[in-house]
Write a protein that holds these residues in place. Structure first.
Motif: not given
Length: 266
Positions: A20-21, A68, A71-72, A75, A17
């Motif tokens: 990814n950010d 995104r 990423r979500d 999470d 993650g």
């Protein structure tokens, strides 16, 4: 209870993650650069190159949206993953999470804020103050804020916003602060108000000159848009400095070619 193996898997997911950010941040920076270059090309009426950059920006926001979504999904996996007796197909699991997210929120690149800002920036080169075709007046106000910071330095520390270690923005008045400075300012005010009835008249006022806004600790945030706006401000400052140096150099060259008064032969 989580096992060591579960913790390792969740830790790996969180690391992915973070990576990814970093890619998302690179996308934001690339978009800003493309917008600034498009403005320069528009100044020179290079419509074909501007269109090429717009097409690339549409591809970029699609890529950013996909990142995104992943990423979500990461999470969600990091919070919910549980081992089972069967081998986990993480690739399929992640894709299923992403598909669910995309099904819930269909994505249209043309309506993305980045694309709107790109088009508006290009339009303003030759039509400053005029609404774009199909653009409402209220949209002009909103989009104009994407290129202009409300303050160029922290009202408390005095540091330029592009040099702040931890910038935050008041969600009420939009002014930008150094996080440690504004939290100390708000907490000091709260301590002096201890035991008093809270009213708007004795609330913690924004430290920016002339601002009637109120500062509330949980409304001082650093969101993605703030980082993008500060980055854009930095890029525009750098571009302005380069232009200034270039103009000064041209002046020096012109001076070198100009004969000095009284320098003729006697």
């Amino acid at each position: 209870m989580a096992t060591p193996a579960t913790d390792r898997v969740r830790s790996t997911i969180r690391t992915l993650g973070v990576k990814n950010d970093e890619l998302l941040s690179d996308c934001d920076n690339t978009f800003l650069t493309a917008k600034l270059v498009a403005e320069d090309l528009e100044h020179h009426h290079d419509d074909a190159s501007v269109q090429d950059l717009l097409d690339a920006t549409l591809d970029l926001v699609q890529c950013s949206h996909t990142l995104r979504s992943y990423r979500d999904a990461l999470d969600s996996l990091a919070a919910s993953y549980q081992p089972s007796s069967q081998t986990t197909d993480f690739k399929k699991l992640l894709k299923d999470h992403v598909k669910d997210l995309d099904d819930q929120s269909p994505f249209d690149p043309d309506k993305h804020d980045f694309v709107k800002q790109f088009k508006e920036a290009v339009w303003k080169v030759h039509h400053a103050g005029e609404p774009m075709p199909g653009q409402e007046e209220e949209e002009i106000v909103v989009m104009a804020g994407s290129q202009a910071l409300p303050n160029k330095s922290c009202p408390l520390s005095g540091k330029p916003v592009d040099q702040l270690d931890n910038p935050v923005r008041s969600q009420r008045c939009r002014h930008i602060y150094e996080r440690d400075a504004v939290l100390a300012y708000v907490r000091k005010h709260e301590a002096t108000m201890q035991g008093r009835r809270r009213t708007n008249s004795n609330a913690c006022k924004c430290a920016a000159a002339g601002c009637p806004g109120i500062l509330v600790e949980d409304q001082l945030v650093c969101d993605r848009s703030l980082k993008i706006e500060i980055r854009e401000y930095m890029l525009r400052q750098q571009s302005s400095n380069v232009d200034t140096v270039a103009d000064f150099t041209l002046l020096e060259e012109e001076d070198d070619d100009t004969p000095l008064k009284g320098s003729g032969s006697r």
